[in-house]
Design an enzyme around this catalytic site. Structure first.
Site, PDB file in Angstrom:
ATOM      1  N   ARG A 110      30.457  64.545  52.894  1.00  0.00           N
ATOM      2  CA  ARG A 110      31.532  65.291  51.871  1.00  0.00           C
ATOM      3  C   ARG A 110      32.749  64.103  52.030  1.00  0.00           C
ATOM      4  O   ARG A 110      33.831  63.980  51.340  1.00  0.00           O
ATOM      5  CB  ARG A 110      32.500  66.382  51.482  1.00  0.00           C
ATOM      6  CG  ARG A 110      31.410  67.190  51.291  1.00  0.00           C
ATOM      7  CD  ARG A 110      31.891  68.822  50.805  1.00  0.00           C
ATOM      8  NE  ARG A 110      30.426  69.861  50.787  1.00  0.00           N
ATOM      9  CZ  ARG A 110      30.191  70.674  51.495  1.00  0.00           C
ATOM     10  NH1 ARG A 110      30.955  70.123  53.144  1.00  0.00           N
ATOM     11  NH2 ARG A 110      28.705  71.717  51.905  1.00  0.00           N
ATOM     12  N   GLU A 174      34.277  33.832  43.878  1.00  0.00           N
ATOM     13  CA  GLU A 174      34.740  34.418  43.664  1.00  0.00           C
ATOM     14  C   GLU A 174      36.258  34.509  43.584  1.00  0.00           C
ATOM     15  O   GLU A 174      36.960  34.956  43.039  1.00  0.00           O
ATOM     16  CB  GLU A 174      34.551  36.619  44.347  1.00  0.00           C
ATOM     17  CG  GLU A 174      33.289  36.345  44.401  1.00  0.00           C
ATOM     18  CD  GLU A 174      32.729  36.903  43.295  1.00  0.00           C
ATOM     19  OE1 GLU A 174      33.371  36.869  42.471  1.00  0.00           O
ATOM     20  OE2 GLU A 174      31.445  38.092  43.121  1.00  0.00           O
ATOM     21  N   GLU A 226      37.881  52.085  36.536  1.00  0.00           N
ATOM     22  CA  GLU A 226      37.719  50.887  35.685  1.00  0.00           C
ATOM     23  C   GLU A 226      37.357  52.009  33.915  1.00  0.00           C
ATOM     24  O   GLU A 226      37.012  52.290  33.346  1.00  0.00           O
ATOM     25  CB  GLU A 226      36.374  50.458  35.293  1.00  0.00           C
ATOM     26  CG  GLU A 226      36.228  49.041  34.972  1.00  0.00           C
ATOM     27  CD  GLU A 226      34.396  48.230  35.756  1.00  0.00           C
ATOM     28  OE1 GLU A 226      33.529  48.792  34.126  1.00  0.00           O
ATOM     29  OE2 GLU A 226      35.051  47.814  36.591  1.00  0.00           O
ATOM     30  N   ASN A 235      34.746  40.647  36.170  1.00  0.00           N
ATOM     31  CA  ASN A 235      33.128  40.970  36.151  1.00  0.00           C
ATOM     32  C   ASN A 235      32.922  39.591  35.345  1.00  0.00           C
ATOM     33  O   ASN A 235      32.151  39.418  35.045  1.00  0.00           O
ATOM     34  CB  ASN A 235      32.455  42.013  35.468  1.00  0.00           C
ATOM     35  CG  ASN A 235      32.429  43.304  36.699  1.00  0.00           C
ATOM     36  OD1 ASN A 235      32.092  43.213  37.970  1.00  0.00           O
ATOM     37  ND2 ASN A 235      32.316  44.439  36.151  1.00  0.00           N
ATOM     38  N   HIS A 238      30.097  37.901  35.654  1.00  0.00           N
ATOM     39  CA  HIS A 238      28.670  38.930  36.000  1.00  0.00           C
ATOM     40  C   HIS A 238      27.386  39.351  35.498  1.00  0.00           C
ATOM     41  O   HIS A 238      26.548  39.472  35.754  1.00  0.00           O
ATOM     42  CB  HIS A 238      29.295  40.047  36.753  1.00  0.00           C
ATOM     43  CG  HIS A 238      30.241  39.545  37.762  1.00  0.00           C
ATOM     44  ND1 HIS A 238      31.224  38.255  38.011  1.00  0.00           N
ATOM     45  CD2 HIS A 238      29.969  39.901  38.720  1.00  0.00           C
ATOM     46  CE1 HIS A 238      31.510  37.967  39.432  1.00  0.00           C
ATOM     47  NE2 HIS A 238      30.758  39.540  40.186  1.00  0.00           N
ATOM     48  N   HIS A 255      24.839  35.721  45.465  1.00  0.00           N
ATOM     49  CA  HIS A 255      25.587  36.730  44.595  1.00  0.00           C
ATOM     50  C   HIS A 255      25.987  35.650  43.847  1.00  0.00           C
ATOM     51  O   HIS A 255      26.075  35.192  42.708  1.00  0.00           O
ATOM     52  CB  HIS A 255      26.339  38.298  44.370  1.00  0.00           C
ATOM     53  CG  HIS A 255      26.793  38.471  43.981  1.00  0.00           C
ATOM     54  ND1 HIS A 255      26.508  38.626  42.680  1.00  0.00           N
ATOM     55  CD2 HIS A 255      28.656  38.230  43.695  1.00  0.00           C
ATOM     56  CE1 HIS A 255      27.678  39.592  42.327  1.00  0.00           C
ATOM     57  NE2 HIS A 255      28.788  38.714  42.824  1.00  0.00           N
TER      58      HIS A 255
END
Length: 365
Positions: A110, A174, A226, A235, A238, A255
């Site tokens: 967990r 980026e 967000e 983004n 994106h 990417h």
């Protein structure tokens, strides 16, 4: 929030660093095959010398490693090694390892602490920061995951010397993004020192990495899940990029390359909708024109693609909300916003066409 360290060598004094941050010296060290070969011996020796108990795990160096099957195998190895919640996980690699390692740490017992040791420019400035960790599904990338912040992000710019130039330019997308969305002086710095950074010259490289990492960390701290649109500005470009990646089967386009193309389209969309003035558009395009791609990649993966087909694939993007595309646009260089209302498809298609004309005939150096 996460503690970010940018220095060379970053692995010196890890024992004291872990203790200071309340982390045990019982660590699962996750590599891919490449990072194990490049950094494994020195890192594992350092950990051994500083009294760590380690369980080393290695996965194939490919996007397909971000899967339930690979995660399940790693869970098994950790259980067999008696790894419990007193342990932590150190992810050594690029975006795939960072995501996979973070996903496993978030879900095992967990949740155990994760430490990110990124080895690519893209990971150092984006994917290792912010706590979004995920694995892929055959129907889409990063659809299954958690918000799980790393305790530490350990960045060593010297690691980038092992990367091919294509990966440097991919990561640089980026970096440039942060100048577009949040910091015009940083945009100006990147415009002035673009070739220095892509050539890994100091102090420009370290300055670009630090600034990028802390801009993202600041945005994440203000909008971790967000919820108010601020984190969504990360983004920029994106929405277009994810459609391009899907068309390239997540294999033939990096990417960062897709994001570079996507930022061009997003600049045109910002201009076509009347938010961005022509001078800012031209300055932005001038910087993005300096990116380099392998020969033929832009032509095959963007210029030759029908704009309607790209739009169709953008509509499958996980970033859309209520089946509506969400675009991050610019009001000016250094100021981005999330456009809440729908955009007429004809304007989106025009912006894609503008981007295709921009890249038409462009080849790699």
């Amino acid at each position: 929030m996460s503690t970010i360290l940018v220095r060379t060598p970053v692995i010196t004094g890890l024992g004291e660093l872990f203790t200071t941050h309340g982390l045990s010296k019982k660590t699962v060290v996750l590599f891919d095959e490449h990072t194990r070969k490049l950094y494994g011996e020195s890192l594992l020796q350092t950990l051994h010398d500083e009294g760590f108990q380690c369980k080393e795990l290695v996965v194939p160096a490919r996007e397909a490693s971000k899967s339930f099957s690979v995660a399940y195998r790693i869970y098994g190895s950790m259980i067999e090694a008696d790894v419990d919640r007193s342990w932590n996980l150190l992810a050594v690699g690029g975006g795939v390892i960072g995501d996979l390692g973070g996903f496993i740490a978030a879900s095992y017992f967990r949740g155990i602490p994760v430490i990110q040791l990124p080895t690519t420019l893209l990971a150092m400035t984006d994917s290792a920061i912010g706590g979004k960790v995920a694995i892929n599904h055959p129907l889409g990338k990063n659809l299954i995951g958690f918000f799980h912040l790393p305790e530490l992000i350990l960045i060593d710019p010297s690691y980038l010397k092992t990367l091919p130039q294509r990966e440097i330019y991919s990561g640089m997308a980026e970096v440039v993004k942060y100048g577009f969305i949040a910091d015009e002086p940083f945009f100006n710095f990147l415009d002035l020192h673009f070739s220095d950074i892509t050539s890994l010259k100091e102090p420009f490289l370290t300055e670009a990495i630090k600034k990028s990492a802390f801009i993202k960390a600041d945005v994440v701290e203000k909008d971790f899940r967000e919820t108010d649109g601020l984190r969504a500005t990360l983004n920029f470009g994106h929405t277009f990029a994810h459609g391009l990646e899907k068309l390239a089967e997540y294999r033939y386009l990096r990417h960062g390359e897709a994001v570079t193309i996507g930022m061009v389209c997003a600049l045109f969309l910002s201009y076509n909708l009347g938010y961005l003035d022509q001078q800012s558009l031209e300055r932005g395009l001038s910087l993005l024109k300096r990116f380099r791609f392998p020969k033929g990649v832009v032509k095959r993966r963007f210029v030759a693609i029908d704009s309607e087909l790209l739009l169709e694939n953008m509509l499958s993007d996980k970033k859309k909300l209520d089946k509506k595309l969400r675009f991050v646009l610019l009001k000016k260089l250094g100021e981005a916003f999330l456009l809440e209302e729908s955009v007429d498809e004809s304007i989106v298609l025009k912006s894609i066409d503008d981007g295709r004309r921009f890249f038409s005939g462009k080849e790699a150096c």
